[in-house]
Scaffold this motif. Structure first.
Motif, short mmCIF file in Angstrom:
data_model
loop_
_atom_site.label_atom_id
_atom_site.label_comp_id
_atom_site.label_asym_id
_atom_site.label_seq_id
_atom_site.Cartn_x
_atom_site.Cartn_y
_atom_site.Cartn_z
N GLY A 243 56.74 14.93 -22.83
CA GLY A 243 57.86 15.19 -23.29
C GLY A 243 59.08 15.00 -22.29
N ARG A 244 58.61 14.69 -20.89
CA ARG A 244 59.24 14.51 -19.82
C ARG A 244 59.44 12.91 -19.44
NH1 ARG A 244 58.62 16.33 -14.74
NH2 ARG A 244 56.35 16.77 -15.13
N VAL A 245 58.15 12.27 -19.75
CA VAL A 245 58.10 10.84 -19.43
C VAL A 245 57.78 10.02 -20.69
CG1 VAL A 245 56.16 9.53 -18.35
CG2 VAL A 245 57.35 11.47 -17.25
N THR A 246 58.33 8.72 -20.64
CA THR A 246 58.32 7.66 -21.83
C THR A 246 57.83 6.52 -21.14
OG1 THR A 246 59.78 9.01 -22.89
CG2 THR A 246 59.37 6.61 -23.60
N ILE A 247 56.76 5.89 -21.70
CA ILE A 247 56.32 4.72 -21.35
C ILE A 247 56.73 3.44 -22.31
CG2 ILE A 247 54.01 4.93 -22.35
CD1 ILE A 247 52.90 3.38 -19.83
N MET A 248 57.31 2.46 -21.87
CA MET A 248 57.65 1.45 -22.75
C MET A 248 57.52 0.18 -22.22
SD MET A 248 61.72 2.32 -21.98
CE MET A 248 61.27 4.03 -21.73
#
Length: 123
Positions: free
Chosen positions: A66-71
């Protein structure tokens, strides 16, 4: 020459954001799963997030969900880790690593590693 280079770390206040980059050279990052790991002083390295060869498959450590996004940015041969609402306990050296066959939390199964980038969350 096969190389992974992390960047984007730094000092940030609690609640702040950082975007870490993992740039690859010498190979096509799109063909590999990419994991982000971190190691805090005195602690073992732990897996933070991973993205499979298809961007639909991602995974996150419970404490960063919910705080981190990988892309991925295939055009730049780079994987990013967007980190928001950072906490002091996120302080660590962050590493990216690649694996030919999909994501796994077992770091010994990753073939290539970057040199790491320091993230410090403090006021």
């Amino acid at each position: 020459q096969v190389q992974l280079v992390e960047s984007g770390g730094g000092l940030v206040q609690p609640g702040g954001s950082l975007r870490l980059s993992c740039a690859a050279s010498g190979f096509n990052l799109a063909n590999y799963a990419v994991g982000w790991f971190r190691q805090a002083p005195g602690k073992e390295r732990e897996g933070v997030s991973c993205i499979g060869t298809t961007s639909f498959k991602t995974s996150y450590l419970d404490s960063v969900q919910g705080r981190v996004t990988i892309m991925r940015d295939s055009g730049k041969n780079t994987v990013y880790l967007q980190m928001n609402s950072l906490k002091p306990e996120d302080t660590a050296v962050y590493y990216c690593a690649t694996r030919l066959y999909g994501c796994t939390p077992i770091e010994t199964l990753y073939q290539s590693w970057g040199q790491g980038t320091q993230v410090t969350v403090a006021s």
